[in-house]
Scaffold this motif. Structure first.
Motif, mmCIF file in Angstrom:
data_model
loop_
_atom_site.group_PDB
_atom_site.id
_atom_site.type_symbol
_atom_site.label_atom_id
_atom_site.label_comp_id
_atom_site.label_asym_id
_atom_site.label_seq_id
_atom_site.Cartn_x
_atom_site.Cartn_y
_atom_site.Cartn_z
ATOM 1 N N ILE A 203 1.009 -1.084 0.180
ATOM 2 C CA ILE A 203 -0.180 0.001 -0.039
ATOM 3 C C ILE A 203 0.898 1.351 -0.074
ATOM 4 C CG2 ILE A 203 -1.799 1.185 1.401
ATOM 5 C CD1 ILE A 203 -2.827 -1.335 2.268
ATOM 6 N N ASP A 204 0.982 1.742 -1.231
ATOM 7 C CA ASP A 204 1.758 3.162 -1.108
ATOM 8 C C ASP A 204 1.100 4.362 -1.221
ATOM 9 O OD1 ASP A 204 0.363 3.087 -3.719
ATOM 10 O OD2 ASP A 204 2.322 2.809 -4.803
ATOM 11 N N ARG A 205 1.498 5.324 -1.570
ATOM 12 C CA ARG A 205 0.965 6.589 -1.328
ATOM 13 C C ARG A 205 -0.409 6.795 -2.286
ATOM 14 N NH1 ARG A 205 1.574 12.125 0.066
ATOM 15 N NH2 ARG A 205 0.922 13.727 -1.281
ATOM 16 N N GLN A 206 -0.117 6.378 -3.418
ATOM 17 C CA GLN A 206 -1.333 6.221 -4.360
ATOM 18 C C GLN A 206 -2.607 5.554 -3.971
ATOM 19 O OE1 GLN A 206 -1.886 8.780 -6.718
ATOM 20 N NE2 GLN A 206 -3.939 7.761 -6.618
ATOM 21 N N ALA A 207 -2.118 4.267 -3.487
ATOM 22 C CA ALA A 207 -2.839 3.303 -3.048
ATOM 23 C C ALA A 207 -3.864 3.840 -1.801
ATOM 24 C CB ALA A 207 -2.501 1.910 -2.620
ATOM 25 N N LEU A 208 -3.054 4.488 -0.713
ATOM 26 C CA LEU A 208 -3.872 5.062 0.385
ATOM 27 C C LEU A 208 -4.792 5.972 -0.054
ATOM 28 C CD1 LEU A 208 -3.977 4.619 3.437
ATOM 29 C CD2 LEU A 208 -2.298 6.307 3.582
ATOM 30 N N ARG A 209 -4.347 6.919 -1.101
ATOM 31 C CA ARG A 209 -5.280 7.970 -1.547
ATOM 32 C C ARG A 209 -6.420 7.516 -2.137
ATOM 33 N NH1 ARG A 209 -2.585 13.247 -4.705
ATOM 34 N NH2 ARG A 209 -2.149 14.415 -2.918
ATOM 35 N N ASP A 210 -6.363 6.414 -3.055
ATOM 36 C CA ASP A 210 -7.610 5.845 -3.549
ATOM 37 C C ASP A 210 -8.495 5.300 -2.346
ATOM 38 O OD1 ASP A 210 -6.499 6.151 -5.895
ATOM 39 O OD2 ASP A 210 -5.586 4.089 -6.242
ATOM 40 N N ASN A 211 -8.118 4.659 -1.169
ATOM 41 C CA ASN A 211 -8.755 4.169 -0.300
ATOM 42 C C ASN A 211 -9.316 5.140 0.480
ATOM 43 O OD1 ASN A 211 -7.726 1.720 -1.198
ATOM 44 N ND2 ASN A 211 -6.511 1.450 0.708
ATOM 45 N N TYR A 212 -8.582 6.467 0.635
ATOM 46 C CA TYR A 212 -9.295 7.427 1.329
ATOM 47 C C TYR A 212 -10.271 8.211 0.492
ATOM 48 C CZ TYR A 212 -9.280 11.883 3.947
ATOM 49 O OH TYR A 212 -9.562 13.002 4.720
ATOM 50 N N LYS A 213 -10.195 8.084 -1.140
ATOM 51 C CA LYS A 213 -11.326 8.802 -1.584
ATOM 52 C C LYS A 213 -12.567 7.828 -1.600
ATOM 53 C CE LYS A 213 -12.351 10.343 -6.196
ATOM 54 N NZ LYS A 213 -11.695 10.757 -7.633
ATOM 55 N N GLN A 214 -12.392 6.579 -1.508
ATOM 56 C CA GLN A 214 -13.624 5.614 -1.459
ATOM 57 C C GLN A 214 -14.136 5.763 -0.146
ATOM 58 O OE1 GLN A 214 -12.420 1.486 -0.999
ATOM 59 N NE2 GLN A 214 -14.530 0.779 -1.419
ATOM 60 N N PHE A 215 -13.538 6.133 1.112
ATOM 61 C CA PHE A 215 -14.284 6.742 2.252
ATOM 62 C C PHE A 215 -14.911 7.908 2.125
ATOM 63 C CE2 PHE A 215 -13.950 9.369 6.031
ATOM 64 C CZ PHE A 215 -14.344 8.484 6.993
ATOM 65 N N LEU A 216 -14.306 8.701 1.615
ATOM 66 C CA LEU A 216 -15.007 10.115 1.281
ATOM 67 C C LEU A 216 -16.270 10.000 0.706
ATOM 68 C CD1 LEU A 216 -11.984 12.598 0.805
ATOM 69 C CD2 LEU A 216 -13.346 12.255 2.957
ATOM 70 N N GLU A 217 -16.198 9.119 -0.600
ATOM 71 C CA GLU A 217 -17.415 8.903 -1.438
ATOM 72 C C GLU A 217 -18.392 8.244 -0.778
ATOM 73 O OE1 GLU A 217 -14.837 8.991 -5.805
ATOM 74 O OE2 GLU A 217 -15.441 6.852 -4.689
ATOM 75 N N GLU A 218 -18.035 7.300 0.379
ATOM 76 C CA GLU A 218 -18.964 6.654 0.938
ATOM 77 C C GLU A 218 -19.755 7.629 2.215
ATOM 78 O OE1 GLU A 218 -19.977 3.582 0.827
ATOM 79 O OE2 GLU A 218 -18.936 2.506 -0.503
ATOM 80 N N ILE A 219 -18.999 8.475 2.757
ATOM 81 C CA ILE A 219 -19.290 9.134 3.844
ATOM 82 C C ILE A 219 -20.048 10.421 3.664
ATOM 83 C CG2 ILE A 219 -18.646 9.873 6.175
ATOM 84 C CD1 ILE A 219 -18.819 6.767 5.869
ATOM 85 N N ILE A 220 -19.100 11.206 2.987
ATOM 86 C CA ILE A 220 -19.631 12.658 2.612
ATOM 87 C C ILE A 220 -21.124 13.000 2.183
ATOM 88 C CG2 ILE A 220 -19.216 14.770 1.660
ATOM 89 C CD1 ILE A 220 -17.064 14.031 3.878
#
Length: 395
Positions: A203-220
């Motif tokens: 899990i590199d920087r881009q993968a963590l960003r992708d996972n974070y964006k998924q969280f935001l899309e689910e929660i915001i």
């Protein structure tokens, strides 16, 4: 600005009666006893809120509603974890609590190597020693790749410290690094930390960003529906550690996050100390750039060393111009009032204080003493009062 205080609920060794004597009127807290990923029941939220109200406080910010590590890793079917998070949000909103501070730091929360470093006039502070962190990574965890993460002089200092250290010294270092985790969550020894780190392999920087964006899309979208404000806390320290990427460390990171799901519900906790530990960050400038999305502020200061080490400074005496930073926040409040915005006030709390006078005897959560934070709150209160005065200020 709303004067607030971090309180750990039943886990806290500081009573609400003592908090009242600091002058703070808002409480920043969470249901720390509930494990990551589980739903916060509305009844439990209501009970905690009722206790705060009876003591004369407003529950102004949840800090934090934790994100399960599986979400950060995008590990398996996450539907239940996201559903539980949304249910907890709905239960909070039903009780009138609408601001949530959270972080997206993988595995560890804030990280320090020393919990009681001496300060000049007596007392102690939290400190991050780059050589000690390098010693933990290289010699206690055997992470050879860490040689690429530290300058040569830091690695030499790390080797000297490790060779001179005892088993007790190494145990204390591990305990200090683990102390940033709030509540009753997992702590690791060296072997346990090695095992936990393996879960983040690949899990590199881009993968963590992708996972974070998924969280935001689910929660915001849920936050928008509920009238809630999510505000991410910056990384602490604002740099990769233990081979784990950190993606909330500077202005570019913040711009990416706020743009990933562009909504007022997707906001920022302005932590002056976390951002201030990065020598490239101009914290007042960051505050002004993202002012309209700041829903909460942690006001503390750090003093940095050339080797990447830093320690908690007095609130008005570190590397960040705290007066200018408070001015930026007051300017944003004034803008919101002029625009007729209902949520114009920015709650803030005095973050990490020095342990002073009898603080050490209380054995409070590391970084959260009574006297040291009260001193910080008093100093910040004076800055706010001065900048807000009609004859001397402009806000």
């Amino acid at each position: 600005m709303k004067e607030s205080w971090r309180w750990y609920g039943p886990l806290d060794r500081i009573s609400l009666g003592e908090v009242a004597q600091t002058g703070a009127s808002g409480i920043v807290t969470a249901l720390h006893e509930i494990a990551y990923g589980e739903v916060w029941p509305r009844a439990a939220i209501a009970e905690r809120k009722a206790g705060l109200t009876a003591a004369g406080f407003d529950w102004v910010v949840v800090e934090s509603l934790p994100i399960h590590e599986r979400i950060k890793r995008n590990d398996g079917d996450l539907s239940e974890l996201f559903a539980n998070y949304r249910r907890s949000m709905a239960n909070l909103a039903a009780e009138g609590i609408t601001t949530i501070c959270y972080n997206f730091m993988p595995l560890l929360d804030w990280t320090r190597t020393d919990l009681a470093a001496p300060v000049a006039n007596g007392g102690t502070c939290l400190r991050f020693s780059a050589p000690r962190m390098a010693a933990l990574e290289l010699y206690m965890l055997g992470r050879d790749a860490a040689r690429n993460d530290y300058p040569a002089d830091v690695i030499k200092a790390a080797e000297r410290w490790f060779q001179a250290s005892s088993d007790a010294d190494r145990g204390e270092l591990m305990r200090s690094v683990m102390s940033g985790l709030p509540g009753a969550y997992d702590r690791y020894d060296a072997d346990g930390l090695k095992t936990a780190l393996k879960q983040y392999e690949g899990i590199d920087r881009q993968a963590l960003r992708d996972n974070y964006k998924q969280f935001l899309e689910e929660i915001i979208p849920t936050a928008e529906e509920l009238g809630m404000r999510m505000c991410v806390h910056p990384d602490d320290p604002p740099r990769d550690i233990l081979g784990l990427p950190r993606i909330v460390s500077d202005a570019d990171d913040i711009a990416w996050i706020l743009g990933a799901v562009d909504s007022p519900a997707n906001g920022l906790t302005l932590c002056a100390g976390s951002l201030g530990a990065n020598p490239d960050n101009d914290v007042p400038a960051i505050a002004r750039k993202f002012a309209s999305r700041i829903w909460f502020a942690h006001l503390r200061n750090v003093r940095k060393d050339a080797d990447g080490s830093f320690e908690e400074a007095e609130h008005l005496a570190g590397d960040t111009d705290m007066v200018d930073l408070v001015a930026a926040l007051l300017q944003e409040e004034a803008r919101r009032r002029s625009a007729g915005e209902m949520q114009w006030e920015i709650p803030f709390r005095p973050d990490h204080g020095h342990e002073l006078l009898d603080d050490a005897a209380r054995n409070t959560h590391p970084g959260y003493p009574l006297v040291g934070r009260m001193r910080g709150l008093a100093e910040l209160r004076g800055v706010v009062a001065s900048l807000s005065h009609p004859r001397h200020g402009s806000h």
